[in-house]
Design a protein around this motif. Structure first.
Motif, PDB file in Angstrom:
ATOM      1  N   GLN A 170       0.831  -1.210   0.000  1.00  0.00           N
ATOM      2  CA  GLN A 170       0.000   0.000   0.000  1.00  0.00           C
ATOM      3  C   GLN A 170       0.855   1.246   0.000  1.00  0.00           C
ATOM      4  O   GLN A 170       1.989   1.249   0.467  1.00  0.00           O
ATOM      5  CB  GLN A 170      -0.888   0.016   1.262  1.00  0.00           C
ATOM      6  CG  GLN A 170      -1.941  -1.058   1.282  1.00  0.00           C
ATOM      7  CD  GLN A 170      -2.742  -1.020   2.565  1.00  0.00           C
ATOM      8  OE1 GLN A 170      -2.549  -0.151   3.394  1.00  0.00           O
ATOM      9  NE2 GLN A 170      -3.642  -1.968   2.714  1.00  0.00           N
ATOM     10  N   LYS A 171       0.245   2.296  -0.534  1.00  0.00           N
ATOM     11  CA  LYS A 171       0.859   3.615  -0.373  1.00  0.00           C
ATOM     12  C   LYS A 171       0.306   4.150   0.936  1.00  0.00           C
ATOM     13  O   LYS A 171      -0.883   4.424   1.056  1.00  0.00           O
ATOM     14  CB  LYS A 171       0.460   4.516  -1.525  1.00  0.00           C
ATOM     15  CG  LYS A 171       1.066   5.916  -1.411  1.00  0.00           C
ATOM     16  CD  LYS A 171       0.649   6.778  -2.607  1.00  0.00           C
ATOM     17  CE  LYS A 171       1.188   8.203  -2.457  1.00  0.00           C
ATOM     18  NZ  LYS A 171       0.550   8.941  -1.356  1.00  0.00           N
ATOM     19  N   LEU A 172       1.175   4.206   1.936  1.00  0.00           N
ATOM     20  CA  LEU A 172       0.692   4.576   3.256  1.00  0.00           C
ATOM     21  C   LEU A 172       1.603   5.634   3.857  1.00  0.00           C
ATOM     22  O   LEU A 172       2.749   5.371   4.196  1.00  0.00           O
ATOM     23  CB  LEU A 172       0.646   3.331   4.151  1.00  0.00           C
ATOM     24  CG  LEU A 172       0.089   3.475   5.554  1.00  0.00           C
ATOM     25  CD1 LEU A 172      -1.382   3.848   5.512  1.00  0.00           C
ATOM     26  CD2 LEU A 172       0.267   2.181   6.333  1.00  0.00           C
TER      27      LEU A 172
ATOM     28  N   LYS B  74      -1.052  10.940   5.882  1.00  0.00           N
ATOM     29  CA  LYS B  74      -2.434  11.262   5.516  1.00  0.00           C
ATOM     30  C   LYS B  74      -3.297  10.004   5.539  1.00  0.00           C
ATOM     31  O   LYS B  74      -4.349   9.964   6.180  1.00  0.00           O
ATOM     32  CB  LYS B  74      -2.435  11.878   4.110  1.00  0.00           C
ATOM     33  CG  LYS B  74      -3.764  12.493   3.713  1.00  0.00           C
ATOM     34  CD  LYS B  74      -3.715  13.056   2.304  1.00  0.00           C
ATOM     35  CE  LYS B  74      -4.554  12.193   1.396  1.00  0.00           C
ATOM     36  NZ  LYS B  74      -4.198  12.255  -0.012  1.00  0.00           N
ATOM     37  N   GLU B  75      -2.817   8.958   4.850  1.00  0.00           N
ATOM     38  CA  GLU B  75      -3.587   7.723   4.759  1.00  0.00           C
ATOM     39  C   GLU B  75      -3.780   7.098   6.143  1.00  0.00           C
ATOM     40  O   GLU B  75      -4.826   6.532   6.436  1.00  0.00           O
ATOM     41  CB  GLU B  75      -2.901   6.723   3.825  1.00  0.00           C
ATOM     42  CG  GLU B  75      -2.945   7.093   2.339  1.00  0.00           C
ATOM     43  CD  GLU B  75      -1.839   8.072   1.971  1.00  0.00           C
ATOM     44  OE1 GLU B  75      -1.016   8.413   2.841  1.00  0.00           O
ATOM     45  OE2 GLU B  75      -1.799   8.495   0.794  1.00  0.00           O
TER      46      GLU B  75
ATOM     47  N   LEU C 184      -7.235   5.599   5.174  1.00  0.00           N
ATOM     48  CA  LEU C 184      -7.396   5.316   3.750  1.00  0.00           C
ATOM     49  C   LEU C 184      -6.579   4.093   3.362  1.00  0.00           C
ATOM     50  O   LEU C 184      -5.504   3.862   3.906  1.00  0.00           O
ATOM     51  CB  LEU C 184      -6.898   6.502   2.912  1.00  0.00           C
ATOM     52  CG  LEU C 184      -7.673   7.813   3.039  1.00  0.00           C
ATOM     53  CD1 LEU C 184      -6.957   8.909   2.275  1.00  0.00           C
ATOM     54  CD2 LEU C 184      -9.096   7.633   2.532  1.00  0.00           C
ATOM     55  N   THR C 185      -7.105   3.323   2.430  1.00  0.00           N
ATOM     56  CA  THR C 185      -6.332   2.202   1.897  1.00  0.00           C
ATOM     57  C   THR C 185      -6.073   2.466   0.428  1.00  0.00           C
ATOM     58  O   THR C 185      -7.005   2.545  -0.367  1.00  0.00           O
ATOM     59  CB  THR C 185      -7.103   0.881   2.061  1.00  0.00           C
ATOM     60  OG1 THR C 185      -7.492   0.761   3.422  1.00  0.00           O
ATOM     61  CG2 THR C 185      -6.249  -0.295   1.656  1.00  0.00           C
ATOM     62  N   GLU C 186      -4.824   2.664   0.089  1.00  0.00           N
ATOM     63  CA  GLU C 186      -4.497   2.923  -1.303  1.00  0.00           C
ATOM     64  C   GLU C 186      -3.464   1.913  -1.758  1.00  0.00           C
ATOM     65  O   GLU C 186      -2.320   1.943  -1.330  1.00  0.00           O
ATOM     66  CB  GLU C 186      -3.950   4.349  -1.426  1.00  0.00           C
ATOM     67  CG  GLU C 186      -4.077   4.905  -2.820  1.00  0.00           C
ATOM     68  CD  GLU C 186      -3.571   6.350  -2.875  1.00  0.00           C
ATOM     69  OE1 GLU C 186      -2.732   6.621  -3.734  1.00  0.00           O
ATOM     70  OE2 GLU C 186      -3.997   7.159  -2.038  1.00  0.00           O
ATOM     71  N   TRP C 187      -3.902   0.998  -2.626  1.00  0.00           N
ATOM     72  CA  TRP C 187      -2.982  -0.053  -3.071  1.00  0.00           C
ATOM     73  C   TRP C 187      -2.028   0.501  -4.104  1.00  0.00           C
ATOM     74  O   TRP C 187      -2.405   1.314  -4.931  1.00  0.00           O
ATOM     75  CB  TRP C 187      -3.774  -1.220  -3.676  1.00  0.00           C
ATOM     76  CG  TRP C 187      -4.699  -1.834  -2.684  1.00  0.00           C
ATOM     77  CD1 TRP C 187      -6.026  -1.568  -2.521  1.00  0.00           C
ATOM     78  CD2 TRP C 187      -4.365  -2.803  -1.688  1.00  0.00           C
ATOM     79  NE1 TRP C 187      -6.539  -2.303  -1.476  1.00  0.00           N
ATOM     80  CE2 TRP C 187      -5.543  -3.074  -0.950  1.00  0.00           C
ATOM     81  CE3 TRP C 187      -3.181  -3.463  -1.350  1.00  0.00           C
ATOM     82  CZ2 TRP C 187      -5.574  -3.965   0.102  1.00  0.00           C
ATOM     83  CZ3 TRP C 187      -3.205  -4.365  -0.301  1.00  0.00           C
ATOM     84  CH2 TRP C 187      -4.399  -4.607   0.417  1.00  0.00           C
ATOM     85  N   ASN C 188      -0.795   0.057  -4.056  1.00  0.00           N
ATOM     86  CA  ASN C 188       0.109   0.443  -5.142  1.00  0.00           C
ATOM     87  C   ASN C 188       0.980  -0.718  -5.623  1.00  0.00           C
ATOM     88  O   ASN C 188       2.107  -0.528  -6.061  1.00  0.00           O
ATOM     89  CB  ASN C 188       0.945   1.670  -4.775  1.00  0.00           C
ATOM     90  CG  ASN C 188       1.902   1.402  -3.637  1.00  0.00           C
ATOM     91  OD1 ASN C 188       1.864   0.323  -3.048  1.00  0.00           O
ATOM     92  ND2 ASN C 188       2.757   2.351  -3.337  1.00  0.00           N
TER      93      ASN C 188
END
Lengths: 276, 328
Positions: free
Chosen positions: B67-69, B72-73, B78-82
């Motif tokens: 994840q992009k962590l 902010k996340e 927030l869960t933002e996969w990368n």
């Protein structure tokens, strides 16, 4: 004659040198903590505190939340060591005395658990504890420290349990003791050195733990002594007397505990070994 | 301490059991080789707490590494996969490889010093008279029990630029350029201080354990060796060494883990500085992840750290597993 003199001289001389090398940093910490500041910042070291002062200890005692840090450290450490000993004792009995499917796999799990680099997993631990709404609490710390010391405790106790002859237990039971009595009166005393040795491990691990409490407990009310000392050092870094007094206070309980238990542990081991 | 001392005794017991007919199975056992559900029940608490509190963070850590962590996340949940971005970034950069190489070298140097010197001190303990042995044991125990953060504080004071006793001694020994030397100003000297400290705190564990292990060697073996005219070296290689070998392997394994993972020692001395030149893998993961708030990146580095550590210790684990299987 001459040979035995030489045979004794070199080991003893080496031992004396090693004695000084190993003791000096500990001695220097205590010595500095009692020296007046003038003696600490002198061009030539003052080897012994001739005019001892308690001024540095006063600075340490007056630091904010002093007793809180102590209470937290003691609580967390004692509970974690207690839990892990209890859990490990029953687990090690299964591993040392019984043959069952998956035994090797379970040992493997604990060997890997022992390698867990907790220091680099603090982020995921933080998220887990945060989602459980338990930040700034001693409960997760106690639980995690229990898991931290558990693998080594199990693997070590296992060898101690295996070393206790099984016949002893059976003999006691033939004599009319129940299984629990046999354990308490016969096996437990034989395991005592092992339990002490492993509790020393647990104690030093939990007493020392630094990165996890740093990330989990931001509030001073829920922090432990390693954090206290590191913050103290940031604040009083140039005041070596106060810093060494703080370090001495932090180290003293564990130094005393080790000195007290060590003799029992080694003598117990030697005795146990002779009996085979 | 004393992890492996009972080992020889245990092995002796096992060896004896093998030569004599197996004892009749206990009442609680139905048949040889199966103890019913009891062992699993006894192991349940240990396995449960380990699986939940270690397994969960491990898995979570693995997931985070994809994840992009950032700050902010993390705050906004927030869960933002990368995908593999964190890994390609880490493995593609030079830093990771440099730090890994440095960590492996650091571990190798320290573990070698600790094992060689620790063994020598342990053998010395076995040769000393009672009084001298207790004296040396006391100093060893105190060095060993010294809490890490207290030890780093004391070592900073010993190696302090001004009024540090090490610089004073070096100056008196004729090394005048060392009078006001700043030990934390260069990579090599910072590592030197860390190494001295690590070796100092680690030798007692090896030495005391080794000494305890030698006390379990039967005197008759030495007498027999003496009768056969074996010299000191021959006695060591044919009597002492085979006996302490399993113990040495186990201790080496533990020391590799401990030195590789050593975090507060390195971090507290100089924060991985100067210029991040003394960062070892755990410190690198912590500084990148927590310090610079690249949490996803930190997670990826920690996954790689675990893999490197597993690689370093795989030989020993394989050996122990083989032995376990033979025993059971």
């Amino acid at each position: 004659m001459r040979r035995s003199f030489i045979g004794r001289f070199w080991p003893n001389a080496t031992a004396m040198v090693l004695f000084v090398i190993f003791l000096f940093p500990v001695y220097w910490m205590f010595a500095t903590s009692f020296k007046p500041t003038g003696d600490i910042i002198s061009e030539d070291p003052v080897w012994f505190p001739m005019d001892p002062t308690f001024e540095h200890y006063r600075t340490a005692f007056d630091a904010d939340n002093f007793w809180n840090f102590w209470k937290n450290s003691l609580t967390v450490t004692l509970l974690a060591v207690g839990f892990s000993l209890l859990i490990a004792l029953i687990a090690s009995f299964a591993l040392a005395r019984m043959r069952f499917r998956g035994r090797t796999g379970i040992i493997l799990i604990f060997m890997f658990a022992q390698m867990a680099p907790w220091e680099v997993m603090v982020i995921s631990v933080y998220m887990l504890v945060r989602d459980a709404d338990m930040l700034n609490s001693l409960v997760p710390l106690t639980l995690f420290y229990t898991v931290m010391v558990l693998p080594l405790t199990i693997l070590t106790l296992r060898t101690y349990v295996a070393a206790v002859p099984k016949d002893l237990e059976e003999a006691a039971m033939v004599d009319g003791a129940t299984r629990v009595q046999a354990f308490r009166k016969v096996i437990f005393p034989l395991l005592a050195p092992g339990l002490m040795a492993t509790s020393l491990f647990g104690f030093i691990t939990a007493w020392n733990e630094f990165p996890m409490v740093l990330v989990l407990n931001k509030e001073a009310e829920a922090q432990t002594l390693p954090l206290w000392l590191s913050q103290f050092q940031t604040q009083f870094g140039d005041d070596w007397g106060a810093t060494m007094a703080a370090a001495s206070l932090f180290a003293l309980p564990i130094l005393l505990l080790f000195l007290y238990l060590q003799r029992k542990v080694t003598s117990g081991l030697t005795a146990g070994a002779v009996k085979g | 301490m004393t992890v492996q001392i009972p080992r020889p005794a245990a092995e002796k017991a096992r060896g004896r059991a093998r030569t004599t007919p197996p004892p009749p199975p206990g009442r609680h056992r139905k048949a040889q080789g199966s103890a019913g559900a009891l062992p699993y029940l006894l192991l349940l608490p240990a396995l449960a707490i380990t699986t939940v509190l270690l397994g969960y963070p491990l898995v979570k850590n693995g997931i985070l590494s994809f994840q992009k962590l950032g700050m902010k996340e993390l705050i906004q949940h927030l869960t933002e996969w990368n995908g593999f971005d964190n890994y390609t970034d880490v493995l593609g950069g030079e830093d990771f490889w440099r730090v890994t190489l440095r960590t492996v070298l650091f571990t190798a140097v320290n573990v070698t010093l600790i094992m060689v010197l620790g063994t020598l001190v342990g053998l010395l303990l076995a040769r000393l008279g009672r009084k001298m042995r207790l004296t040396l044991l006391m100093a060893l125990v105190l060095a060993w029990a010294m809490p890490i953060i207290a030890a780093t504080t004391v070592y900073q004071w010993l190696f302090a630029e001004r009024y540090g006793v090490v610089n004073w001694i070096l100056d008196k020994l004729g090394w005048h350029s060392m009078a006001d030397y700043s030990w934390t100003s260069s990579q090599f000297s910072t590592f030197f201080v860390i190494t001295v400290m690590l070796v100092w705190t680690s030798i007692p564990f090896v030495a005391i354990n080794l000494y305890a292990a030698t006390t379990t060697i039967a005197k008759e073996l030495y007498e027999a060796a003496g009768l056969d005219g074996a010299g000191a070296w021959r006695t060591f290689t044919s009597v002492t060494f085979p006996f302490i070998k399993p113990f040495l392997l186990a201790t080496t394994f533990l020391e590799i883990i401990w030195i590789f993972k050593a975090f507060p020692h390195v971090y507290a001395i100089n924060g991985g500085g100067p210029d991040r030149l003394t960062e070892t893998l755990p410190v690198y993961a912590f500084v990148e992840g927590v310090g610079n708030q690249h949490y996803g990146m930190g997670a990826a580095i920690s996954v790689l750290t675990i893999l490197v550590l597993m690689g370093l210790t795989s030989y020993y684990i394989r050996m122990v597993m083989k032995q376990e299987r033979e025993d059971s």
